[in-house]
Every structure is written in structure tokens, then in C-alpha cells.
Design an enzyme around this catalytic site. Sequence first.
Site, mmCIF file in Angstrom:
data_model
loop_
_atom_site.group_PDB
_atom_site.id
_atom_site.type_symbol
_atom_site.label_atom_id
_atom_site.label_comp_id
_atom_site.label_asym_id
_atom_site.label_seq_id
_atom_site.Cartn_x
_atom_site.Cartn_y
_atom_site.Cartn_z
ATOM 1 N N ARG A 127 0.815 -1.228 0.000
ATOM 2 C CA ARG A 127 0.000 0.000 0.000
ATOM 3 C C ARG A 127 0.848 1.277 0.000
ATOM 4 O O ARG A 127 0.401 2.333 0.414
ATOM 5 C CB ARG A 127 -0.959 0.032 1.194
ATOM 6 C CG ARG A 127 -1.968 -1.084 1.152
ATOM 7 C CD ARG A 127 -3.171 -0.768 1.992
ATOM 8 N NE ARG A 127 -4.067 -1.903 1.956
ATOM 9 C CZ ARG A 127 -3.944 -2.972 2.741
ATOM 10 N NH1 ARG A 127 -2.981 -3.012 3.639
ATOM 11 N NH2 ARG A 127 -4.792 -3.958 2.634
ATOM 12 N N LYS A 149 2.619 11.570 -10.993
ATOM 13 C CA LYS A 149 1.760 10.734 -11.842
ATOM 14 C C LYS A 149 2.520 9.453 -12.158
ATOM 15 O O LYS A 149 3.631 9.496 -12.686
ATOM 16 C CB LYS A 149 1.410 11.454 -13.142
ATOM 17 C CG LYS A 149 0.279 12.449 -12.997
ATOM 18 C CD LYS A 149 -0.205 12.928 -14.352
ATOM 19 C CE LYS A 149 -1.297 13.962 -14.201
ATOM 20 N NZ LYS A 149 -1.692 14.559 -15.498
ATOM 21 N N GLU A 191 8.754 19.579 -24.564
ATOM 22 C CA GLU A 191 8.134 19.891 -23.268
ATOM 23 C C GLU A 191 8.749 21.166 -22.672
ATOM 24 O O GLU A 191 8.073 21.953 -22.026
ATOM 25 C CB GLU A 191 8.284 18.723 -22.289
ATOM 26 C CG GLU A 191 7.648 17.409 -22.748
ATOM 27 C CD GLU A 191 6.128 17.319 -22.549
ATOM 28 O OE1 GLU A 191 5.520 18.253 -21.990
ATOM 29 O OE2 GLU A 191 5.549 16.295 -22.978
ATOM 30 N N LYS A 235 7.139 23.154 -13.636
ATOM 31 C CA LYS A 235 6.340 21.972 -13.290
ATOM 32 C C LYS A 235 6.046 21.950 -11.791
ATOM 33 O O LYS A 235 4.926 21.663 -11.365
ATOM 34 C CB LYS A 235 7.074 20.694 -13.711
ATOM 35 C CG LYS A 235 6.364 19.429 -13.303
ATOM 36 C CD LYS A 235 5.674 18.723 -14.429
ATOM 37 C CE LYS A 235 4.706 17.653 -13.932
ATOM 38 N NZ LYS A 235 4.651 16.472 -14.759
ATOM 39 N N GLU A 245 -4.679 17.529 -10.184
ATOM 40 C CA GLU A 245 -5.287 17.972 -11.443
ATOM 41 C C GLU A 245 -6.787 18.259 -11.317
ATOM 42 O O GLU A 245 -7.611 17.758 -12.075
ATOM 43 C CB GLU A 245 -5.021 16.962 -12.574
ATOM 44 C CG GLU A 245 -5.202 17.588 -13.950
ATOM 45 C CD GLU A 245 -4.637 16.751 -15.099
ATOM 46 O OE1 GLU A 245 -3.478 16.316 -15.021
ATOM 47 O OE2 GLU A 245 -5.371 16.558 -16.071
ATOM 48 N N ARG A 249 -3.488 22.205 -13.161
ATOM 49 C CA ARG A 249 -2.466 21.255 -13.659
ATOM 50 C C ARG A 249 -2.739 20.818 -15.093
ATOM 51 O O ARG A 249 -1.813 20.452 -15.825
ATOM 52 C CB ARG A 249 -2.378 20.032 -12.723
ATOM 53 C CG ARG A 249 -1.289 19.067 -13.139
ATOM 54 C CD ARG A 249 -0.967 18.053 -12.067
ATOM 55 N NE ARG A 249 0.006 17.100 -12.562
ATOM 56 C CZ ARG A 249 0.703 16.260 -11.805
ATOM 57 N NH1 ARG A 249 0.527 16.260 -10.501
ATOM 58 N NH2 ARG A 249 1.573 15.421 -12.338
ATOM 59 N N ASN A 253 -1.055 19.878 -20.146
ATOM 60 C CA ASN A 253 -1.431 19.069 -21.303
ATOM 61 C C ASN A 253 -1.478 19.883 -22.598
ATOM 62 O O ASN A 253 -2.023 19.422 -23.602
ATOM 63 C CB ASN A 253 -2.793 18.402 -21.072
ATOM 64 C CG ASN A 253 -2.725 17.369 -19.970
ATOM 65 O OD1 ASN A 253 -1.696 16.717 -19.800
ATOM 66 N ND2 ASN A 253 -3.797 17.236 -19.221
ATOM 67 N N HIS A 256 -1.078 18.328 -25.975
ATOM 68 C CA HIS A 256 -1.251 16.883 -25.785
ATOM 69 C C HIS A 256 -2.572 16.365 -26.343
ATOM 70 O O HIS A 256 -2.705 15.174 -26.577
ATOM 71 C CB HIS A 256 -1.149 16.514 -24.303
ATOM 72 C CG HIS A 256 0.255 16.578 -23.769
ATOM 73 N ND1 HIS A 256 1.021 17.722 -23.833
ATOM 74 C CD2 HIS A 256 1.041 15.648 -23.176
ATOM 75 C CE1 HIS A 256 2.212 17.490 -23.282
ATOM 76 N NE2 HIS A 256 2.250 16.234 -22.879
ATOM 77 N N HIS A 260 -1.774 13.446 -28.527
ATOM 78 C CA HIS A 260 -2.135 12.060 -28.186
ATOM 79 C C HIS A 260 -2.874 11.388 -29.334
ATOM 80 O O HIS A 260 -2.673 10.205 -29.602
ATOM 81 C CB HIS A 260 -3.022 12.025 -26.937
ATOM 82 C CG HIS A 260 -2.233 11.986 -25.662
ATOM 83 N ND1 HIS A 260 -2.781 12.290 -24.443
ATOM 84 C CD2 HIS A 260 -0.937 11.690 -25.430
ATOM 85 C CE1 HIS A 260 -1.847 12.176 -23.508
ATOM 86 N NE2 HIS A 260 -0.719 11.828 -24.087
ATOM 87 N N HIS A 273 6.634 10.683 -28.294
ATOM 88 C CA HIS A 273 5.721 11.542 -27.537
ATOM 89 C C HIS A 273 6.032 13.039 -27.723
ATOM 90 O O HIS A 273 5.154 13.833 -28.014
ATOM 91 C CB HIS A 273 5.770 11.161 -26.053
ATOM 92 C CG HIS A 273 4.883 12.013 -25.193
ATOM 93 N ND1 HIS A 273 3.505 11.973 -25.285
ATOM 94 C CD2 HIS A 273 5.173 12.955 -24.264
ATOM 95 C CE1 HIS A 273 2.993 12.845 -24.426
ATOM 96 N NE2 HIS A 273 3.979 13.453 -23.801
HETATM 97 N N1 GLY Z 1 2.603 15.382 -17.618
HETATM 98 C C1 GLY Z 1 1.501 16.133 -17.159
HETATM 99 C C2 GLY Z 1 1.369 16.160 -15.678
HETATM 100 O O1 GLY Z 1 2.234 15.717 -14.980
HETATM 101 O O2 GLY Z 1 0.375 16.613 -15.195
#
Ligand code: GLY
Length: 365
Positions: A127, A149, A191, A235, A245, A249, A253, A256, A260, A273
Site C-alpha cells: 500500500r 503521476k 516539453e 512543473k 489535477e 495542472r 497538457n 497533448h 495524443h 511523444h
Molecule cells: N505530464 C503532465 C502532468 O504531470 O500533469
Amino acid sequence: MKSVIPVSLPSNAYQVVVAPSGIDHLGGWLAGGEKPLVKPGQKLLLVSNPAIFKQYGDRALSSLTQAGYVVETCLLPAGERYKTLKSIQKIYDAALAFHLERKSAMVALGGGVIGDMTGFAAATWLRGVSVVQVPTSLLAMVDASIGGKTGVNHPQGKNLIGAFHQPRLVMIDPLVLKTLPAREFRAGMAEVIKYGVIWDRDLFETLEAAPRLDQYRYLGDGLLHTVLTRSCQAKAEVVSQDEKEAGLRAILNYGHTIGHAVESLMHYRGVNHGEAVAIGMVAAGKIATVLNYWTAAEETRQLRLLEKAALPTQIPPQLGAGDILDLLQGDKKVEDGQVRFVMPKGLGAALVTGDITRDAILAAL
Ligand code: GLY
């Protein structure tokens, strides 16, 4: 030249360290200080892939063992197609064999795929055990390693399985970029340019002033350090304001949404990417001009910068606008049936909107 960037989260604050030869000081950063991040004597499971481990494994291991840790290694095959639950099972198997405990930690040494998988395994093993990110690609340094993430792909879609799990430390050693293939370096630059557009106008202008952005060796130590620290700072600031998010946040994107769609329609072949994000930024930039989020001159400045990084800027000719639109409807960024787009607000700021019509998207495509 060394910088420490705080990620100020209320319950899991941590630091991003940008330090040349940082890999050799990893153990010290974990064990040092009044309160060690992971107690010396504890077990660490180092997760990497064979190629990266061959290049940097020994240095990481010797730094960690010298600091008093007991380290075991788990190597996974390289590449996005191995970012699966099957690989996670291998990490669990290694954790089990090594008797990894609650106070132990996992260390991710590699690019975004290794980082995402190790983070996910750490989030779920017993956990949740600590994870330390040691990113080795530019993309992972400025994006994937920061912000918590983690996850793997489902056969039907990218990153559909995952969890938020913040690292205890992110150690960025710029010197490892020396051995990164040029194409991957450029993918990371997409990025970096993104942060300039959505968050940090100064960074954007610094990149504009640089003679070349397409290869590591043309940047020089000073510019590279600025690129890394300003991107990580961007970031960190965004994530600190919106860890899960709920709103802000999502501006990360930018590029993206269409990016994507392009990656997916190409079946993740022929375009990586970062390249897809660059293509997506150009398309979003066009929409932004039509809808007056920024000026045509600003759109052109973005295009020039992406070109300077030798990134693709056109949608691959074999993809139809209709296919892209259809795919957008099934994207994670759809909310209540509306495709969510990130739009720049001039240079250095951005917002998320569901107000982009099908016609505007078609016109841009
Ligand atoms: N790569 C986008 C984020 O970390 O929210």
C-alpha cells in the site's frame, strides 16, 4: 552549478536536485541531512533497464551502498510497449524476493517508462513505499519524474491505469544527457518549449536567444542548467498549486490533446511523444490565433522555436482530420462530451477550455 527546486506540497513536499554528477551523490542526498529521506540500513530496490543500467548502474549502486543502503536490482526491458501490468508484476516479484518492507524504497533509474512503472509499483507495494526518481532522459527530467503521476498502459490506451504517488526526491544529473540519442533530446525540448509558452515567458525568450536547440552538445552547460531548472520550476509550481489535477495542472497538457490523437493513430510508431506534442502545440497554436487567444506573431514565434529544436510541426499526411476529431471524443481530456483544450494566453500563460468548436479544430487541422 547545482540547484535545488522545492515542490511545496502540504503533506508530501520534496526537492528536485539538478546537479552535474548527481548520480554519484545519490546516496548522500537520501541519507544525509538531519532527517534522512530513507534511513541508512534500509533496503532499496533499484529499477532500471539493461542499457541505462550498463551506463549508470554501477555509479548509482556504489553511491547508495556507500551511504549504507542494501540494494537489489530489477531490470525491465526498455520501451513504451513494456509499460504494462506484466512489468509491474516483475517489480513485485523482485520486491517479494528481496523482502522489501514498508520503510524500504524503490529507486527509478531511467526514462519516463521506468519512472512511471517504478512509481506505480511503489504506490501499490504494501500500500505504498517511498520512491526516488533518477530520470535519465530530458523528457523524464523536466516532466515525468516530477508531480507524482505514475502508471502503466492498458492495451486499449496509454496511462489508463495509475496512481498519484509523489517521490521523496528527484535527482537530475544533466551529464547523463550526453549519452541520450539526439532524437530523444529533441523530444524533451518539446516539453521545455511548452513550459515557455504556458508558464515562463523568460524561458521562452532565453530559448529564442539560443543559437541551436536540436542537440545536447550545442546547448552548453549554462543554458542546459537554465533549461532544466526553469522547466522543473514551472512543473513544480503548477503541481504545488494543483497536485491532483483539479484544474490548473491540466495546462501541462498543452499540445497533448491533438498530440495524443496523432500518437495513437500512428500506433506509437514513427512519432515519439515529444514529437507528437510539438505537432499538437502547432495545431493548438493555430486554433488559438483564430480564436484570438494570442496573436499570429506569437504563433509564429512558437513555430520558429519548435523548428529550431528540429521538431516536426505538421500532422503526418496519412492522418485525416476526421480521424483525429473522432479520436478526440474518446480521449481522457473529454469532460461531459466536450473536448478540453489548453489554449495559450499570449506567451507565458495558458487556460483550459471546453469551448473549442469542431469547426475551429477542423480549420486548424
Ligand atoms: N505530464 C503532465 C502532468 O504531470 O500533469
